[in-house]
Design an enzyme around this catalytic site. Structure first.
Site, PDB file in Angstrom:
ATOM      1  N   TYR A  24      11.193  -4.213  10.213  1.00 51.83           N
ATOM      2  CA  TYR A  24      12.233  -5.210   9.951  1.00 51.83           C
ATOM      3  C   TYR A  24      13.331  -5.168  11.023  1.00 51.83           C
ATOM      4  CZ  TYR A  24      10.222  -5.737   5.246  1.00 51.83           C
ATOM      5  OH  TYR A  24       9.379  -5.965   4.184  1.00 51.83           O
ATOM      6  N   LYS A  40       0.296   4.789   6.479  1.00 49.89           N
ATOM      7  CA  LYS A  40      -0.998   4.198   6.841  1.00 49.89           C
ATOM      8  C   LYS A  40      -1.479   4.946   8.079  1.00 49.89           C
ATOM      9  CE  LYS A  40      -4.112   0.899   6.338  1.00 49.89           C
ATOM     10  NZ  LYS A  40      -5.096   0.933   5.238  1.00 49.89           N
ATOM     11  N   ASP A  76      -2.266   1.426   0.904  1.00 47.50           N
ATOM     12  CA  ASP A  76      -3.123   0.521   0.120  1.00 47.50           C
ATOM     13  C   ASP A  76      -3.588   1.214  -1.155  1.00 47.50           C
ATOM     14  OD1 ASP A  76      -4.332   2.136   2.001  1.00 47.50           O
ATOM     15  OD2 ASP A  76      -5.887   0.717   2.577  1.00 47.50           O
ATOM     16  N   ASP A  85       9.583  -1.781   0.514  1.00 49.13           N
ATOM     17  CA  ASP A  85      10.017  -3.089   0.020  1.00 49.13           C
ATOM     18  C   ASP A  85       8.955  -3.634  -0.942  1.00 49.13           C
ATOM     19  OD1 ASP A  85      11.325  -5.468  -0.238  1.00 49.13           O
ATOM     20  OD2 ASP A  85      10.883  -6.214   1.771  1.00 49.13           O
ATOM     21  N   ASP A 137       8.996  -3.491  -5.424  1.00 46.01           N
ATOM     22  CA  ASP A 137       8.925  -4.684  -6.279  1.00 46.01           C
ATOM     23  C   ASP A 137       7.763  -4.558  -7.266  1.00 46.01           C
ATOM     24  OD1 ASP A 137      11.101  -5.871  -5.144  1.00 46.01           O
ATOM     25  OD2 ASP A 137      10.120  -7.818  -4.891  1.00 46.01           O
TER      26      ASP A 137
END
Ligand code: NAD
Length: 357
Positions: A142, A187, A219, A243, A247
């Protein structure tokens, strides 16, 4: 103890839920012999109306001079047409940057009384959901370079060892104060940043022999959060993965009105706020659920003031009030004949009254 708390009521339901958090904090002070003093700080739409900007330097200074910062919520339709750099959310970004809070911590906890509110099967939820996601907040993709050249778009993900180490420490310290299990999510089968992430976490773990460190690919983690959320205590991960996962994690617990959060940096000065926004659709009607705000105050006691017993007392009071069948509108089961619907003020009052030493 005496503690100075900067209080940002903000907009919409912010002032309503903040009143209830303060009610509960004052009761904690009475019971446990602490003095909390509050400094009002204008931020968001109300600051735009008053000063023409969402967080004047003088208001930020009040936050930096406090022991901790409590935030209701900011924003609303009234300020939607304000120029980008003056929008209410800019106040929030200025506050986070000014406070240097690089770690966002969001608990996912299901209250046994609210099992029906979760979209997961009762057989999974009944095993318990009670974990925290520690998300790196000011680095990673980001904050890397973003560019589009012709038909090619690029976003750079970059992390330094120092950035990983400082968020890693928050992860270990958080786990140390909870169930002593830390799951590092990355990852590393694909990304260099993740391989560095993993190696820094393992290096750090030597300093925290009391905390059990495990690794998980992102994942797989997304799958495990819905398959077996009871396995997690603390998850630490980079900005974008956090992020998305946070959620997902908040959704499995039921209502947005129940979930608190903290943002921390190098000092004990933290920013504590519910995860929801200013909910203009229900503002001023005394129907907002103040529990996310009240639990944010409990997180403040635990993580900024080291008042674990006091924080636990607030959580127990919330538990007891739910156990007695009291529900705000957002968590009220339509088919219930036993639950009692209460407003924001009554919910705060009930929780304050239930508090015990
Ligand atoms: P929201 O979280 O304010 O509301 C989403 C839905 O959830 C609404 O139906 C609302 O009524 C409900 N809701 C939220 N909190 C609740 C509570 N405590 N009790 C009961 N119901 C609750 O999100 P939104 O509508 O997308 O945003 C409204 C405003 O809030 C926007 O201006 C947005 O920019 C701002 N916002 C601020 C923050 C913040 O201050 N940290 C975060 C998110 C959104």
């Amino acid at each position: 103890m005496n503690k100075k708390i900067a209080v940002i009521r903000g907009d919409g339901i912010g002032p309503e839920i903040m009143n209830e958090a303060i009610k509960v904090l004052n009761k904690v002070g009475e019971l446990f012999g602490h003095t909390f003093s509050y400094t009002d700080v204008d931020m968001g739409g109300c600051a735009i109306d008053k000063y023409g900007e969402p967080l004047p330097d003088g208001e930020l200074k009040k936050c930096l001079e406090s022991d901790s910062v409590l935030l209701g919520a900011v924003g609303g339709d009234k300020w939607n047409n304000v120029a980008g750099d003056k929008r209410p959310e800019k106040g929030l970004l200025k506050l986070r940057a000014g406070m240097g809070v690089y770690s966002n911590n969001r608990p996912a906890k299901i209250w046994p009384q609210l099992i029906d509110a979760s979209p997961l099967k009762p057989s999974i939820v009944e095993k318990g959901i009670d974990f925290i996601i520690v998300r790196e907040l000011i680095g990673g993709i980001y904050f890397g370079e973003h560019k589009t050249e012709g038909s090619t778009a690029t976003d750079i993900m970059c992390y330094t060892k120092d950035e990983i180490e400082r968020i890693g420490r928050i992860g270990f310290e958080t786990a140390r104060k909870r169930g002593k299990k830390l799951c590092s999510v990355e990852k590393s089968n694909v990304l260099d940043t993740s391989r560095m992430w993993k190696s820094v976490m393992h290096e750090l773990s030597k300093e925290y022999p009391d905390v059990e460190l495990t690794d998980m690919l992102v994942d797989n983690c997304a799958m495990q959060i819905v398959k077996n959320p009871a396995q997690f205590d603390v998850i630490v991960t980079e900005n974008m993965f956090g992020d998305i996962l946070s959620d997902e994690a908040s959704m499995i617990t039921g209502s947005i009105g129940m979930i608190p959060s903290s943002s921390l940096g190098d000092s004990s000065l933290g920013l504590y706020e519910p995860i929801h926004g200013s909910a203009p659709d229900i503002a001023g009607k005394d129907i907002a659920n103040p529990i996310g705000m009240i639990l944010s105050a409990a997180m403040m006691l635990k993580y900024s003031f080291d008042m674990n017993t006091e924080a636990d007392a607030i959580e127990k009071a919330v538990f007891d009030v739910l156990e007695d069948g009291y529900r705000c509108a957002d968590i009220f089961p339509q088919s219930s004949t036993t639950c009692k619907k209460v407003g924001c003020i009554k919910m705060g009052q009930l929780i304050a009254e239930k508090l015990k030493k």
